[in-house]
Each structure stands twice: as structure tokens, then as C-alpha cells.
Design an enzyme around this catalytic site. Sequence first.
Site, PDB file in Angstrom:
ATOM      1  N   ASP A  10       0.871  -1.179   0.000  1.00 60.44           N
ATOM      2  CA  ASP A  10       0.000   0.000   0.000  1.00 60.44           C
ATOM      3  C   ASP A  10       0.904   1.223   0.000  1.00 60.44           C
ATOM      4  O   ASP A  10       2.119   1.105   0.188  1.00 60.44           O
ATOM      5  CB  ASP A  10      -0.883  -0.010   1.268  1.00 60.44           C
ATOM      6  CG  ASP A  10      -1.782   1.221   1.352  1.00 60.44           C
ATOM      7  OD1 ASP A  10      -2.461   1.527   0.356  1.00 60.44           O
ATOM      8  OD2 ASP A  10      -1.792   1.904   2.402  1.00 60.44           O
ATOM      9  N   SER A  11       0.308   2.393  -0.170  1.00 61.70           N
ATOM     10  CA  SER A  11       1.094   3.625  -0.102  1.00 61.70           C
ATOM     11  C   SER A  11       1.603   3.884   1.316  1.00 61.70           C
ATOM     12  O   SER A  11       2.510   4.681   1.498  1.00 61.70           O
ATOM     13  CB  SER A  11       0.225   4.807  -0.530  1.00 61.70           C
ATOM     14  OG  SER A  11      -0.836   4.965   0.399  1.00 61.70           O
ATOM     15  N   GLY A  43      -3.048   8.787  -3.759  1.00 60.74           N
ATOM     16  CA  GLY A  43      -4.350   9.130  -4.347  1.00 60.74           C
ATOM     17  C   GLY A  43      -4.438  10.486  -5.008  1.00 60.74           C
ATOM     18  O   GLY A  43      -5.348  10.742  -5.792  1.00 60.74           O
ATOM     19  N   CYS A  73      -4.453  -1.608  -1.748  1.00 57.01           N
ATOM     20  CA  CYS A  73      -4.607  -0.174  -1.973  1.00 57.01           C
ATOM     21  C   CYS A  73      -5.648  -0.010  -3.077  1.00 57.01           C
ATOM     22  O   CYS A  73      -5.479  -0.531  -4.185  1.00 57.01           O
ATOM     23  CB  CYS A  73      -3.259   0.390  -2.418  1.00 57.01           C
ATOM     24  SG  CYS A  73      -3.330   2.098  -2.949  1.00 57.01           S
ATOM     25  N   ASN A  74      -6.715   0.690  -2.763  1.00 57.09           N
ATOM     26  CA  ASN A  74      -7.765   0.896  -3.773  1.00 57.09           C
ATOM     27  C   ASN A  74      -7.268   1.733  -4.937  1.00 57.09           C
ATOM     28  O   ASN A  74      -7.662   1.521  -6.077  1.00 57.09           O
ATOM     29  CB  ASN A  74      -8.962   1.611  -3.140  1.00 57.09           C
ATOM     30  CG  ASN A  74      -9.755   0.706  -2.231  1.00 57.09           C
ATOM     31  OD1 ASN A  74     -10.717   0.086  -2.664  1.00 57.09           O
ATOM     32  ND2 ASN A  74      -9.363   0.611  -0.983  1.00 57.09           N
ATOM     33  N   THR A  75      -6.396   2.703  -4.626  1.00 59.63           N
ATOM     34  CA  THR A  75      -5.909   3.606  -5.668  1.00 59.63           C
ATOM     35  C   THR A  75      -5.153   2.820  -6.734  1.00 59.63           C
ATOM     36  O   THR A  75      -5.361   3.012  -7.934  1.00 59.63           O
ATOM     37  CB  THR A  75      -5.010   4.684  -5.011  1.00 59.63           C
ATOM     38  OG1 THR A  75      -5.755   5.308  -3.965  1.00 59.63           O
ATOM     39  CG2 THR A  75      -4.564   5.718  -6.006  1.00 59.63           C
ATOM     40  N   GLU A 154      -2.120   9.015   8.158  1.00 59.24           N
ATOM     41  CA  GLU A 154      -0.684   8.680   8.198  1.00 59.24           C
ATOM     42  C   GLU A 154      -0.009   9.375   9.381  1.00 59.24           C
ATOM     43  O   GLU A 154       0.946   8.863   9.954  1.00 59.24           O
ATOM     44  CB  GLU A 154       0.012   9.077   6.888  1.00 59.24           C
ATOM     45  CG  GLU A 154      -0.292   8.166   5.704  1.00 59.24           C
ATOM     46  CD  GLU A 154       0.367   6.784   5.796  1.00 59.24           C
ATOM     47  OE1 GLU A 154       1.447   6.664   6.382  1.00 59.24           O
ATOM     48  OE2 GLU A 154      -0.244   5.811   5.286  1.00 59.24           O
ATOM     49  N   CYS A 187     -11.035   3.127   0.336  1.00 57.96           N
ATOM     50  CA  CYS A 187      -9.606   3.358   0.552  1.00 57.96           C
ATOM     51  C   CYS A 187      -9.242   2.550   1.782  1.00 57.96           C
ATOM     52  O   CYS A 187      -9.956   2.592   2.788  1.00 57.96           O
ATOM     53  CB  CYS A 187      -9.344   4.850   0.801  1.00 57.96           C
ATOM     54  SG  CYS A 187      -7.662   5.202   1.362  1.00 57.96           S
ATOM     55  N   HIS A 189      -7.117   2.970   3.953  1.00 57.59           N
ATOM     56  CA  HIS A 189      -6.841   3.767   5.155  1.00 57.59           C
ATOM     57  C   HIS A 189      -8.130   4.023   5.957  1.00 57.59           C
ATOM     58  O   HIS A 189      -8.073   4.238   7.167  1.00 57.59           O
ATOM     59  CB  HIS A 189      -6.263   5.139   4.772  1.00 57.59           C
ATOM     60  CG  HIS A 189      -4.804   5.138   4.450  1.00 57.59           C
ATOM     61  ND1 HIS A 189      -4.305   4.604   3.287  1.00 57.59           N
ATOM     62  CD2 HIS A 189      -3.726   5.617   5.148  1.00 57.59           C
ATOM     63  CE1 HIS A 189      -2.985   4.770   3.276  1.00 57.59           C
ATOM     64  NE2 HIS A 189      -2.618   5.376   4.389  1.00 57.59           N
TER      65      HIS A 189
HETATM   66  N1  DGL Z   1      -4.752   3.219   1.018  1.00 56.66           N
HETATM   67  C1  DGL Z   1      -4.797   3.587  -0.338  1.00 56.66           C
HETATM   68  C2  DGL Z   1      -6.105   3.334  -0.986  1.00 56.66           C
HETATM   69  O1  DGL Z   1      -6.740   2.344  -0.618  1.00 56.66           O
HETATM   70  C3  DGL Z   1      -4.029   4.789  -0.802  1.00 56.66           C
HETATM   71  C4  DGL Z   1      -4.299   6.099  -0.200  1.00 56.66           C
HETATM   72  C5  DGL Z   1      -3.328   7.150  -0.698  1.00 56.66           C
HETATM   73  O2  DGL Z   1      -2.132   6.927  -0.624  1.00 56.66           O
HETATM   74  O3  DGL Z   1      -3.792   8.197  -1.153  1.00 56.66           O
HETATM   75  O4  DGL Z   1      -6.537   4.027  -1.861  1.00 56.66           O
END
Ligand code: DGL
Length: 271
Positions: A10-11, A43, A73-75, A154, A187, A189
Site C-alpha cells: 500500500d502507499s 491518491g 490499496c484501492n488507488t 498517516e 480506501c 486507510h
Molecule cells: N490506502 C490507499 C487506498 O486504498 C491509498 C491512499 C493514498 O495513498 O492516497 O486508496
Amino acid sequence: MDNRAIGFFDSGVGGLTSIPPVLKNLPYENIIYYGDTARAPYGSKSKETIEYFSSEITDFLAKHDVKMIVAACNTVSATCLDQLRTRHPEIPIIGVVSPTVKVAEKTCLSGDHVGVIATRATVKSGTYAKKIVEKRPDLKVFSTACPAFVPLIEEGIVKNRIMDLTIQYYLDSFIKENKIRDLILGCTHYPLIEEEIAKIYPDLRIISSSAEVSRAVELELKKIDGLAEPRKAEHLFFASDISNHFIDLLWRISEGNRDAFHVGIFHGQEF
Ligand code: DGL
């Protein structure tokens, strides 16, 4: 049987929310996690940058000889999963959007107004709306980006008034004007602020995907005969910048099994 590790990335800390159900349901599986904390958030970056960063990480996980990769990570899942699969045809790669859509598909009632909250890149991709309506044309989907959530999460700014106000800033009119009944946390997060969202909007049905992601991992491993043998599993967590919050979350998900958790910093010079 295959005792190699499963790679997750993930990010930043968000993908850690996908780990607990995997530890519980697949206790013999080794995990290698990479959180790109130094370069989060993804994102708000371009599709090309997101693909570039995630290609580096999948290469890194491939070097660790993982048997499958979960883009937690959804992005990444919404913008460049196909490109990652083309880059690594030898490793099954699954994302988190399809498992999340599966939960919505199973649980939303006909005619429901479904809200998707996600990063800018995920919303811009239109992936959620497309996939949901493909499966359930009787649902109406509304999406909105909440770009300040990830930097706050974060930083560990979660259980306080700043987060509550940020939630209201993004969601008050979105929920009221669109008469949202189900809210997809698009997301990884966002499960970290699920309680705060539920507290402010108690009538909302919140949909998140970590349990379904663990099921998708199990299905994929069974399909490739890749489950690990019964043994004590070991987990390796890398981040491109280790923050106290990353460590705190890690100890929280380790649930007293800290000796199986190893933490490393990997800045990416050898990507
Ligand atoms: N946790 C990530 C997601 O599911 C990335 C969020 C990000 O880095 O902007 O999209």
C-alpha cells in the site's frame, strides 16, 4: 502446498487494515508487507506516477519470491492493476476493489443510494461505480474524493476533533443531498476512521472489505494449490520511512504475537 510468503503493499499504513483477517483465517501464511510511507499519499498523484511506484514495489516483492501479491490499496487497484499483472504474469495479483464491490453486491438493498468515498485517483477512475452498476444495476452510486483523510491518518490524527471536522467537511452534504444509505470505504486507510464516521452518521451502513479480501486471498491460494503447510508463520513489514504510527499499528495488529513480526526500512535504492 507452497510455503512462500504472500506479498501485500500500500502507499502507507492503510493496507495494514487488510492483514488481521488474513492472520486469523490463514495462520500458517508468511506475509511480506511494503508500505510506501515516504511517498504517500498516492491518491492525489497521476496514474503514471501511481503505476511507476507500484511497479517498483511489485518488483521488490517479486525479488522476495512471493507466491501472490495483494495490492492492498484501492488507488492502485482502481488505476493500474492490469499493468501490474502484465508486468508480472508469473505471480497472481489481486486488488481490493472487486472484494469490496462483492460486499456491496451481497448486502445493499434494491434502490439503495450507495456512496463511495475514496482518493481522487480512485474516484477519477470511475472503477467503483462501473463495477457496482455492472453487478447491481438497481443501485445508484455517488462518489466523492476525501483527499485530506490519508495524510491525517498517516500522521495518526484520528481520534480527535480535527478528524471529526474533516469527516463532516467531506461527508455532511454528500450524505444528505444524495440520500446515501450505504457508504463504501473505498480506501484501505479509511477503516482506521470507521468508528468516527459511524459515530457521526449512526444511520449509515458502512461497507469495508478486509474480511472479503482475506476470502479472495484464500480462494486464489486454493486455486493455485498454494496454501502453506501448518507451521509457525513469520511476517516481514517494510516501509520506505518508518513512523511511530506505523509501528504502533503493527503492534496493534500483532495481538501479542510480536516475535513473529519483523520490521525493516527499505528506502528503495535497490528497487
Ligand atoms: N490506502 C490507499 C487506498 O486504498 C491509498 C491512499 C493514498 O495513498 O492516497 O486508496
